[in-house]
Design a protein around this motif. Structure first.
Motif, PDB file in Angstrom:
ATOM      1  N   ASP A 275      45.725  46.321  51.193  1.00 23.27           N
ATOM      2  CA  ASP A 275      44.590  46.973  50.550  1.00 23.27           C
ATOM      3  C   ASP A 275      43.276  46.482  51.190  1.00 23.27           C
ATOM      4  N   TYR A 276      42.410  47.407  51.569  1.00 25.66           N
ATOM      5  CA  TYR A 276      41.192  47.075  52.332  1.00 25.66           C
ATOM      6  C   TYR A 276      40.288  46.128  51.540  1.00 25.66           C
ATOM      7  N   HIS A 277      40.049  46.480  50.287  1.00 23.41           N
ATOM      8  CA  HIS A 277      39.189  45.655  49.437  1.00 23.41           C
ATOM      9  C   HIS A 277      39.779  44.249  49.319  1.00 23.41           C
ATOM     10  N   HIS A 278      41.094  44.175  49.104  1.00 24.43           N
ATOM     11  CA  HIS A 278      41.761  42.874  48.992  1.00 24.43           C
ATOM     12  C   HIS A 278      41.622  42.083  50.291  1.00 24.43           C
ATOM     13  N   THR A 279      41.831  42.756  51.426  1.00 26.20           N
ATOM     14  CA  THR A 279      41.749  42.075  52.725  1.00 26.20           C
ATOM     15  C   THR A 279      40.382  41.420  52.887  1.00 26.20           C
ATOM     16  N   GLU A 280      39.333  42.124  52.461  1.00 26.61           N
ATOM     17  CA  GLU A 280      37.994  41.543  52.615  1.00 26.61           C
ATOM     18  C   GLU A 280      37.804  40.307  51.728  1.00 26.61           C
ATOM     19  N   THR A 281      38.541  40.226  50.632  1.00 22.23           N
ATOM     20  CA  THR A 281      38.426  39.016  49.800  1.00 22.23           C
ATOM     21  C   THR A 281      39.104  37.813  50.463  1.00 22.23           C
ATOM     22  N   LEU A 282      39.881  38.054  51.520  1.00 21.38           N
ATOM     23  CA  LEU A 282      40.501  36.934  52.255  1.00 21.38           C
ATOM     24  C   LEU A 282      39.517  36.332  53.260  1.00 21.38           C
ATOM     25  N   LEU A 283      38.333  36.935  53.331  1.00 24.86           N
ATOM     26  CA  LEU A 283      37.294  36.448  54.251  1.00 24.86           C
ATOM     27  C   LEU A 283      36.193  35.763  53.452  1.00 24.86           C
ATOM     28  N   GLU A 284      35.480  34.825  54.110  1.00 26.98           N
ATOM     29  CA  GLU A 284      34.281  34.251  53.474  1.00 26.98           C
ATOM     30  C   GLU A 284      33.271  35.384  53.274  1.00 26.98           C
ATOM     31  N   LYS A 421      49.547  43.681  41.035  1.00 25.22           N
ATOM     32  CA  LYS A 421      50.360  42.481  41.272  1.00 25.22           C
ATOM     33  C   LYS A 421      51.166  42.603  42.586  1.00 25.22           C
ATOM     34  N   ASP A 422      51.815  43.750  42.794  1.00 27.90           N
ATOM     35  CA  ASP A 422      52.702  43.879  43.948  1.00 27.90           C
ATOM     36  C   ASP A 422      51.973  44.213  45.247  1.00 27.90           C
ATOM     37  N   TYR A 423      50.863  44.956  45.148  1.00 25.25           N
ATOM     38  CA  TYR A 423      50.212  45.438  46.374  1.00 25.25           C
ATOM     39  C   TYR A 423      48.743  45.030  46.482  1.00 25.25           C
ATOM     40  N   ASN A 424      48.252  44.187  45.580  1.00 24.54           N
ATOM     41  CA  ASN A 424      46.824  43.834  45.567  1.00 24.54           C
ATOM     42  C   ASN A 424      45.952  45.079  45.621  1.00 24.54           C
ATOM     43  N   PHE A 457      41.685  47.123  60.600  1.00 22.07           N
ATOM     44  CA  PHE A 457      42.289  47.575  59.335  1.00 22.07           C
ATOM     45  C   PHE A 457      43.076  48.860  59.565  1.00 22.07           C
ATOM     46  N   THR A 458      44.125  49.050  58.765  1.00 18.55           N
ATOM     47  CA  THR A 458      44.853  50.309  58.827  1.00 18.55           C
ATOM     48  C   THR A 458      45.338  50.645  57.419  1.00 18.55           C
ATOM     49  N   GLY A 459      45.761  51.901  57.198  1.00 10.41           N
ATOM     50  CA  GLY A 459      46.299  52.245  55.881  1.00 10.41           C
ATOM     51  C   GLY A 459      45.477  53.282  55.149  1.00 10.41           C
ATOM     52  N   GLN A 460      45.850  53.498  53.875  1.00 15.63           N
ATOM     53  CA  GLN A 460      45.322  54.675  53.176  1.00 15.63           C
ATOM     54  C   GLN A 460      43.875  54.575  52.694  1.00 15.63           C
ATOM     55  N   LEU A 461      43.269  53.386  52.772  1.00 16.39           N
ATOM     56  CA  LEU A 461      41.857  53.309  52.394  1.00 16.39           C
ATOM     57  C   LEU A 461      40.954  53.602  53.586  1.00 16.39           C
ATOM     58  N   THR A 462      41.551  53.645  54.795  1.00 17.71           N
ATOM     59  CA  THR A 462      40.732  53.962  55.961  1.00 17.71           C
ATOM     60  C   THR A 462      41.116  55.353  56.456  1.00 17.71           C
ATOM     61  N   VAL A 463      40.940  55.637  57.742  1.00 12.23           N
ATOM     62  CA  VAL A 463      41.253  56.994  58.236  1.00 12.23           C
ATOM     63  C   VAL A 463      42.733  57.099  58.594  1.00 12.23           C
ATOM     64  N   PRO A 464      43.327  58.302  58.505  1.00 12.80           N
ATOM     65  CA  PRO A 464      42.731  59.530  57.971  1.00 12.80           C
ATOM     66  C   PRO A 464      42.775  59.640  56.449  1.00 12.80           C
ATOM     67  N   GLY A 465      43.585  58.837  55.747  1.00 14.52           N
ATOM     68  CA  GLY A 465      43.570  58.935  54.282  1.00 14.52           C
ATOM     69  C   GLY A 465      44.928  58.776  53.640  1.00 14.52           C
ATOM     70  N   PRO A 466      45.042  59.203  52.365  1.00 16.14           N
ATOM     71  CA  PRO A 466      46.260  58.964  51.588  1.00 16.14           C
ATOM     72  C   PRO A 466      47.471  59.754  52.081  1.00 16.14           C
ATOM     73  N   GLY A 467      48.650  59.210  51.831  1.00 15.33           N
ATOM     74  CA  GLY A 467      49.889  59.928  52.140  1.00 15.33           C
ATOM     75  C   GLY A 467      50.682  59.246  53.231  1.00 15.33           C
ATOM     76  N   VAL A 468      51.956  59.588  53.337  1.00 17.07           N
ATOM     77  CA  VAL A 468      52.817  58.936  54.337  1.00 17.07           C
ATOM     78  C   VAL A 468      52.475  59.379  55.762  1.00 17.07           C
ATOM     79  N   PRO A 469      52.423  60.699  56.056  1.00 14.77           N
ATOM     80  CA  PRO A 469      52.084  61.084  57.432  1.00 14.77           C
ATOM     81  C   PRO A 469      50.734  60.506  57.884  1.00 14.77           C
ATOM     82  N   PRO A 470      49.668  60.577  57.043  1.00 13.81           N
ATOM     83  CA  PRO A 470      48.414  59.969  57.471  1.00 13.81           C
ATOM     84  C   PRO A 470      48.530  58.461  57.709  1.00 13.81           C
ATOM     85  N   SER A 471      49.408  57.793  56.985  1.00 14.67           N
ATOM     86  CA  SER A 471      49.567  56.347  57.205  1.00 14.67           C
ATOM     87  C   SER A 471      50.189  56.068  58.571  1.00 14.67           C
ATOM     88  N   LEU A 472      51.173  56.885  58.961  1.00 14.41           N
ATOM     89  CA  LEU A 472      51.752  56.724  60.303  1.00 14.41           C
ATOM     90  C   LEU A 472      50.663  56.922  61.359  1.00 14.41           C
TER      91      LEU A 472
END
Length: 487
Positions: A275-284, A421-424, A457-472
C-alpha cells in the motif's frame, strides 16, 4: 556487478515487476509479510473447500497474454482458462433476472427483449468502447504516468470530449431501461467510482465485459499468482515470506535496503508493491512525498465485506457470478462515496466457483463468496458483520427461491479491519484509488519517489489503477522506469 533490488509485497504488481527486473539482469528479492504470497489474491482452504480471497473475475485476457509473451511464454503454459457462459446473471427481483451470455450477439438479443431498439444502440456503444479499449489498453496504460503529455496523442485528441463527459451521462443518453442502465454502469464500479464521476473514456470496461468476456482459470485465480511465482523463480527471483518490512533505509537521500524483525537487507534499489500510503510511513517524515491531508482528500475505491461460505448442498438459480441489484443503486453508491456509512440496503455480488470448478468444493456441496461494497474507513465490528450476513442471506433466499441459511457448514468473514491488518491497506480499502478525472494517469501517486533516489512504487494506488490487469501493467511500468534510470 549486478545491481540488487528489494521488492516489498508479493501481489500481482510486485510479482510482475520482479519478472521484468530479473529478465533485465537485476538481482531481485521479494519480501512478503504474510505466510503465503499473492497479496490480496490469496487463497482460503477449509474443510475441502477452496476460495479465492481476493479477485474472482478474470477479465482482459489479452493483458495476461501480453504479459507472458514478454517472456516467450503463454498463460496456457501455466494454467487453463475457461470462458464462462453465462458470464454472469443479474437479479432485479424475485425470480427476475437478466443473463449475460458469452458473445455480444447473444447479449444484444437479451437487451432487445428488455428495450426495443436497444440492441442496435448497444452494438454502437460497444464499438466505441472497443476503440477506447484499443487506445487505452494497447497503448495509453503502458505509459508510466509521468507527464500529462502521455495522454495527448493524435488519437486521444479526437476523444477529448470523452474525458469531460461521464459514463452515467453517456449510458442514459442511449438507454432508457433502468435495468440495462445498471448493467452498463456496473463494470466501472470495478474502477472504484460512481458512474457520474467516471470519465466516458473508461467505457472500455464495457468492451472488456461484453466484447472479450469473463473467464475462469481452472482451480481459481490463485493459479495466476502461482504462474507468476513459477516464472519469477525460473528467472532467478528469490521470494521470502513472513518477512514484514518495518523500515526503508535511506542514506544521503538514497534508498539502501529494508529492515524486517531487526534484520537489515541491503539493496541498490527498493520497489514497493505494498500500500502506497503505508510504504511512505516506513520512511522518515522528510522523505515522504504525500501528506496525510493528501491521502485524506483522495477518492478511494470501496472496501468490502466478504463472506466465504461452505454450503452442504448444491444451490439453484445462480450462476458462477451473480449480481444482486434488487435495491437502489444510487442510494448504495451515496453511502460509499458521498456520506460514508453502512448502507441500509446494499447491492451485493456472489460467486459460486464450484459451479464451474470441481476443485472448489467437495462433491454435492457449494462454495459461495459474497461481497458487499462499502466505504473505506467505516467502523467494522463482529456485530455489524453478522447483521449484514443475515440481511443479504434473507434477500438471497427470497430472490433465488431456496433455503440456504440452514445449509451453511461454515462461514468466514473478511472486512475493513482485515484489509488493514493483512495488507496495511489505507482505511481498509479493497481496490485502491478511484479512477476519477482528477485521479487519472499522471494525476495519480507517482511510480518514482521525488524525494528518495532509487525508491519506486507499483500497484493499484499508482498507475494505471485498480484491478488485476492494471496491476500486471503497473509492474511492467515500474520495471521500465527502474531500467531507464540505471542503463
Amino acid at each position: 556487478m549486478r545491481l540488487s533490488i528489494n521488492i516489498i509485497g508479493s501481489g500481482f504488481s510486485s510479482l510482475a515487476a520482479s519478472c521484468y527486473l530479473a529478465q533485465a539482469g537485476y538481482k531481485v528479492t521479494i519480501f512478503e509479510k504474510n505466510k503465503t504470497i499473492g497479496g490480496r489474491a490469496r487463497q482460503l482452504i477449509k474443510e475441502g473447500f477452496t476460495f479465492d480471497i481476493g479477485p474472482t473475475w478474470y477479465w482482459m485476457p489479452d493483458v495476461f497474454e501480453r504479459f507472458f509473451s514478454d517472456f516467450n511464454k503463454s498463460p496456457q503454459d501455466y494454467y487453463s482458462l475457461k470462458k464462462l457462459n453465462p458470464a454472469y446473471s443479474v437479479y432485479f427481483g424475485k425470480d427476475d433476472y437478466i443473463t449475460i451470455e458469452d458473445t455480444l450477439e447473444k447479449i444484444a438479443i437479451a437487451f432487445e427483449k428488455e428495450e426495443t431498439g436497444s440492441s442496435k444502440k448497444l452494438k454502437k456503444f460497444i464499438k466505441q468502447a472497443e476503440s477506447n479499449y484499443d487506445i487505452a489498453i494497447k497503448d495509453l496504460v503502458y505509459n508510466p504516468g509521468v507527464s500529462p503529455l502521455e495522454l495527448v496523442t493524435p488519437v486521444t485528441i479526437k476523444k477529448l470530449n470523452q474525458f469531460f463527459s461521464n459514463i452515467k451521462r453517456d449510458v442514459r443518453k442511449e438507454f432508457k431501461n433502468e435495468r440495462l442502465i445498471k448493467i452498463l454502469e456496473f463494470p466501472v464500479l470495478f474502477l472504484g467510482a460512481k458512474p457520474s464521476d467516471t470519465p466516458s473514456f473508461y467505457s472500455f470496461m464495457n468492451y472488456a465485459d461484453f466484447g472479450l468476456g469473463t473467464f475462469h482459470p481452472k482451480k481459481g485465480m490463485y493459479q495466476v499468482i502461482l504462474a507468476l511465482e513459477n516464472l519469477a523463480k525460473e528467472l532467478g527471483v528469490t521470494i521470502k515470506t513472513d518477512v514484514p518490512i518495518e523500515k526503508i533505509i535511506v542514506e544521503n537521500g538514497e534508498s539502501k535496503g529494508v529492515i524486517s524483525k531487526g534484520e537489515t537487507y541491503t539493496s541498490d534499489i527498493v520497489v514497493s508493491g505494498a500500500d502506497y500510503h503505508h510504504t511512505e510511513t516506513l520512511l522518515e517524515k522528510p522523505y515522504r512525498q504525500y501528506s496525510e491531508n493528501y491521502w485524506n482528500r483522495k477518492t478511494f475505491a470501496p472496501s468490502s465485506l466478504l463472506f466465504y461460505i461452505g454450503f452442504n448442498k448444491k444451490l439453484k438459480n445462480v450462476d458462477h457470478h451473480t449480481l444482486f441489484f434488487d435495491v437502489d443503486f444510487d442510494t448504495h453508491a451515496e453511502a460509499i462515496y458521498d456520506h460514508p456509512e453502512w448502507p441500509e440496503n446494499p447491492l451485493f455480488y456472489a460467486s459460486f466457483p464450484s459451479k464451474t470448478d470441481t476443485n472448489s468444493a467437495p462433491e454435492g456441496k457449494e462454495a459461495g463468496i459474497f461481497l458487499i461494497p462499502l466505504a473505506p474507513g467505516l467502523d467494522d465490528t463482529p456485530k455489524l458483520r453478522e447483521s449484514y450476513f443475515n440481511k443479504i442471506m434473507d434477500r438471497f433466499e427470497s430472490l433465488t427461491s431456496q433455503n440456504v441459511k440452514k445449509h451453511v457448514i461454515f462461514k468466514k468473514s473478511f472486512c475493513i479491519n482485515d484489509f488493514v491488518k493483512d495488507y496495511n491497506s489505507y482505511k481498509g480499502n479493497a481496490y485502491g484509488m478511484a479512477n476519477t478525472l482528477t485521479q487519472t494517469a499522471f494525476l495519480r501517486p507517482k511510480l518514482k519517489s521525488r524525494k528518495v533516489k532509487n525508491l519506486f512504487f507499483t500497484g493499484q494506488l499508482t498507475v494505471p489503477g485498480p484491478g488485476v490487469p492494471p496491476s500486471l501493467i503497473s509492474g511492467k511500468l515500474v520495471a521500465d522506469l527502474v531500467t531507464k534510470y540505471h542503463h
